[in-house]
Design a protein around this motif. Structure first.
Motif, PDB file in Angstrom:
ATOM      1  N   ARG A 116       0.592  -1.017   0.360  1.00 58.56           N
ATOM      2  CA  ARG A 116       0.023   0.123  -0.534  1.00 58.56           C
ATOM      3  C   ARG A 116       1.123   1.111   0.098  1.00 58.56           C
ATOM      4  N   MET A 117       2.054   1.281   0.554  1.00 55.44           N
ATOM      5  CA  MET A 117       3.023   2.909   0.422  1.00 55.44           C
ATOM      6  C   MET A 117       3.408   2.932  -0.660  1.00 55.44           C
ATOM      7  N   PRO A 118       3.234   4.096  -1.275  1.00 55.86           N
ATOM      8  CA  PRO A 118       4.123   3.894  -3.029  1.00 55.86           C
ATOM      9  C   PRO A 118       5.396   3.995  -2.793  1.00 55.86           C
ATOM     10  N   GLY A 119       6.267   2.974  -3.243  1.00 56.42           N
ATOM     11  CA  GLY A 119       7.255   2.793  -3.197  1.00 56.42           C
ATOM     12  C   GLY A 119       8.115   2.111  -2.704  1.00 56.42           C
ATOM     13  N   ALA A 120       7.341   1.613  -1.533  1.00 62.17           N
ATOM     14  CA  ALA A 120       7.709   0.285  -0.429  1.00 62.17           C
ATOM     15  C   ALA A 120       8.370  -0.912  -1.404  1.00 62.17           C
ATOM     16  N   ARG A 121       7.875  -1.001  -2.748  1.00 57.34           N
ATOM     17  CA  ARG A 121       7.959  -2.760  -2.947  1.00 57.34           C
ATOM     18  C   ARG A 121       9.174  -1.752  -3.930  1.00 57.34           C
ATOM     19  N   ASP A 122       9.763  -0.341  -4.494  1.00 54.47           N
ATOM     20  CA  ASP A 122      10.779  -0.456  -4.914  1.00 54.47           C
ATOM     21  C   ASP A 122      12.078  -1.198  -4.573  1.00 54.47           C
ATOM     22  N   GLY A 123      12.942  -1.687  -3.467  1.00 55.78           N
ATOM     23  CA  GLY A 123      13.407  -1.396  -2.797  1.00 55.78           C
ATOM     24  C   GLY A 123      13.878  -3.088  -2.855  1.00 55.78           C
ATOM     25  N   LEU A 124      12.565  -4.136  -3.078  1.00 52.90           N
ATOM     26  CA  LEU A 124      12.612  -5.449  -2.758  1.00 52.90           C
ATOM     27  C   LEU A 124      13.476  -5.627  -4.139  1.00 52.90           C
ATOM     28  N   THR A 125      14.208  -6.777  -3.090  1.00 51.46           N
ATOM     29  CA  THR A 125      14.999  -7.918  -4.348  1.00 51.46           C
ATOM     30  C   THR A 125      13.565  -8.238  -5.739  1.00 51.46           C
ATOM     31  N   PRO A 126      14.933  -9.448  -6.955  1.00 48.55           N
ATOM     32  CA  PRO A 126      14.175  -9.588  -7.513  1.00 48.55           C
ATOM     33  C   PRO A 126      13.328 -11.347  -6.904  1.00 48.55           C
ATOM     34  N   ASN A 127      14.321 -11.765  -6.022  1.00 49.75           N
ATOM     35  CA  ASN A 127      14.465 -13.142  -5.171  1.00 49.75           C
ATOM     36  C   ASN A 127      13.375 -12.557  -4.433  1.00 49.75           C
ATOM     37  N   ASP A 128      13.745 -11.990  -3.608  1.00 49.04           N
ATOM     38  CA  ASP A 128      11.856 -10.637  -2.910  1.00 49.04           C
ATOM     39  C   ASP A 128      10.561 -11.093  -3.862  1.00 49.04           C
ATOM     40  N   LEU A 129      10.518 -10.922  -4.410  1.00 48.57           N
ATOM     41  CA  LEU A 129       9.372 -10.626  -5.269  1.00 48.57           C
ATOM     42  C   LEU A 129       9.068 -11.918  -5.750  1.00 48.57           C
ATOM     43  N   GLU A 130       9.777 -12.836  -6.268  1.00 49.98           N
ATOM     44  CA  GLU A 130       9.438 -14.240  -6.605  1.00 49.98           C
ATOM     45  C   GLU A 130       8.475 -14.949  -5.336  1.00 49.98           C
ATOM     46  N   ALA A 131       9.391 -14.535  -4.273  1.00 46.31           N
ATOM     47  CA  ALA A 131       9.506 -14.842  -3.020  1.00 46.31           C
ATOM     48  C   ALA A 131       7.412 -15.070  -3.044  1.00 46.31           C
ATOM     49  N   LEU A 132       7.277 -13.468  -2.752  1.00 46.50           N
ATOM     50  CA  LEU A 132       6.024 -12.870  -2.595  1.00 46.50           C
ATOM     51  C   LEU A 132       4.693 -13.009  -3.775  1.00 46.50           C
ATOM     52  N   ALA A 133       5.461 -13.733  -4.735  1.00 46.68           N
ATOM     53  CA  ALA A 133       4.440 -13.989  -6.218  1.00 46.68           C
ATOM     54  C   ALA A 133       3.668 -15.829  -5.414  1.00 46.68           C
ATOM     55  N   CYS A 134       4.434 -16.311  -4.220  1.00 42.49           N
ATOM     56  CA  CYS A 134       3.347 -17.259  -3.608  1.00 42.49           C
ATOM     57  C   CYS A 134       2.318 -17.566  -3.195  1.00 42.49           C
ATOM     58  N   LEU A 135       2.384 -16.342  -3.096  1.00 40.38           N
ATOM     59  CA  LEU A 135       1.610 -15.495  -1.455  1.00 40.38           C
ATOM     60  C   LEU A 135       0.158 -14.938  -2.003  1.00 40.38           C
ATOM     61  N   PRO A 136      -1.006 -15.396  -1.988  1.00 44.46           N
ATOM     62  CA  PRO A 136      -1.355 -16.053  -0.189  1.00 44.46           C
ATOM     63  C   PRO A 136      -1.229 -18.181  -0.323  1.00 44.46           C
ATOM     64  N   GLU A 137      -1.223 -18.229  -1.589  1.00 43.65           N
ATOM     65  CA  GLU A 137      -1.494 -19.115  -1.814  1.00 43.65           C
ATOM     66  C   GLU A 137      -0.705 -20.319  -0.727  1.00 43.65           C
ATOM     67  N   ASP A 138       1.354 -20.127  -1.117  1.00 48.77           N
ATOM     68  CA  ASP A 138       2.170 -20.872  -0.689  1.00 48.77           C
ATOM     69  C   ASP A 138       3.318 -19.909   0.141  1.00 48.77           C
ATOM     70  N   PRO A 139       2.941 -19.875   1.688  1.00 46.52           N
ATOM     71  CA  PRO A 139       3.712 -19.627   2.383  1.00 46.52           C
ATOM     72  C   PRO A 139       4.589 -19.972   2.731  1.00 46.52           C
ATOM     73  N   ALA A 140       4.935 -21.291   3.071  1.00 46.55           N
ATOM     74  CA  ALA A 140       5.547 -22.169   3.200  1.00 46.55           C
ATOM     75  C   ALA A 140       6.866 -22.407   2.392  1.00 46.55           C
ATOM     76  N   ARG A 141       6.613 -21.591   0.614  1.00 50.47           N
ATOM     77  CA  ARG A 141       6.955 -22.173   0.076  1.00 50.47           C
ATOM     78  C   ARG A 141       7.825 -20.442  -0.465  1.00 50.47           C
ATOM     79  N   ALA A 142       7.284 -19.663  -0.241  1.00 53.40           N
ATOM     80  CA  ALA A 142       7.704 -17.919  -0.204  1.00 53.40           C
ATOM     81  C   ALA A 142       8.740 -18.013   1.020  1.00 53.40           C
ATOM     82  N   ALA A 143       8.893 -18.333   1.906  1.00 52.28           N
ATOM     83  CA  ALA A 143       9.544 -18.397   3.154  1.00 52.28           C
ATOM     84  C   ALA A 143      11.062 -19.105   2.591  1.00 52.28           C
ATOM     85  N   GLU A 144      10.391 -20.359   2.061  1.00 52.62           N
ATOM     86  CA  GLU A 144      11.847 -20.817   1.703  1.00 52.62           C
ATOM     87  C   GLU A 144      12.476 -20.313   0.562  1.00 52.62           C
ATOM     88  N   ILE A 145      12.107 -19.817  -0.429  1.00 48.80           N
ATOM     89  CA  ILE A 145      12.532 -18.828  -1.425  1.00 48.80           C
ATOM     90  C   ILE A 145      12.981 -18.021  -0.527  1.00 48.80           C
TER      91      ILE A 145
END
Length: 298
Positions: free
Chosen positions: A133-162
């Protein structure tokens, strides 16, 4: 010597798990339950036991799953809020205040949503606003972080592993605190934002004790924490009627005060304090006034 924790058994999905709880301050005082940072432990604010006693506060910390002496397991925003309800019931508490430092922020605010008639006030230090929700907050995330978040909300365990695998070098470096009293990673984490704090022997010892206990079981809980608070929180901060006190250091690089301003703009009842020449380790120097403010809300 560290006081042996109180172990609270919490039902969870047909099974049960143990949560480790630590208390300091005034046993008969105003109850404040604290959410530690990431990483962190039930001992995070133990350095302030005397300050809590002086403020008439019964300060209660607990380890989230996989930290310290709590059983490992998934970490979710609403799940951690419900843990506070179970801890309060176990300790025979009625109305309480809730505090959080850094990575504990989403959990503390969720507790006010989950228990609006039980949580009288929330205190946040150096907390991040919702990333979605906060403008610009995701700009600092790495590609790895974004890959992890793409697993949500369906698979939080996989997101944590990534997240864990993608940040393994940094997370493994943190484990040095368990064997090295000097805790060198404290310097590379906080030397720029909090130079005065990390050169103070008492403050540095408090950090080392907290982090050493936090990482007893390894780095898995850090990954779960990040997935929980970087992913969708599952509630809107606009729905929190409980008063919230926000504290930020103007030198904070981990959670810049813009996060506090966003929260203050969206929470119905919030008071923002930005402290000059302080960084992310603000509570180590200003816990007394924080406890006083929060106890007055309860």
């Amino acid at each position: 010597m560290t006081t042996k924790p109180t172990l609270v058994v919490i039902p969870d999905g047909g099974r049960s798990r143990v949560v480790a709880v630590h208390e300091c301050g005034d046993p008969a005082g105003t109850a404040i339950i604290h959410f530690h940072g990431t990483p962190g432990s039930r001992l995070e604010l133990d350095f302030g036991g005397g300050l809590a006693a002086d403020a008439g506060v019964r300060l209660i910390g607990f380890d989230r799953p996989g930290y310290g002496a709590s059983d490992p397991g998934p970490i979710s925003v609403t799940g951690m809020a419900r843990d506070v309800g179970a801890i309060a019931d176990h300790l025979g508490l009625g109305r309480v205040g809730v505090s959080a430092w850094s990575g504990g922020t989403a959990f503390a605010l969720a507790t006010a949503v989950e228990f609006p008639d039980r949580v009288s006030g929330v205190g946040i230090s150096g907390g991040l606003a919702p990333f979605d929700r906060m403008p610009g907050a995701r700009d600092g995330l790495t590609p790895n972080d974004l890959e992890a978040l793409a697993c949500l909300p369906e698979d939080p365990a996989r997101a944590a592993e990534i997240f864990r695998d993608g940040n393994a070098d940094m997370l493994e470096a943190m484990l040095s605190v368990r064997d090295d009293e000097t805790s060198p990673w404290i310097d590379w984490m906080f030397a720029r934002s909090d130079p005065a704090v990390i050169t103070d022997p008492t403050a540095r010892q408090a950090l080392a004790v907290n982090f050493r206990e936090a990482l007893q079981q390894g780095i898995g809980a850090i990954a779960w924490d990040n997935v929980a608070f970087v992913g969708p929180w599952g509630f809107g901060v606009e729905d929190i009627a409980t008063p919230v006190a926000l504290w930020y250091g103007d030198r904070d690089e981990m959670a810049p005060p813009t996060n506090g301003q966003w929260l203050a703009d969206h929470l119905p009842d919030a008071r923002l304090t930005v402290v000059r020449n302080e960084g992310h380790l603000l509570p180590l120097a200003h816990l007394s006034e924080m406890l006083k403010t929060l106890s007055e809300m309860v």
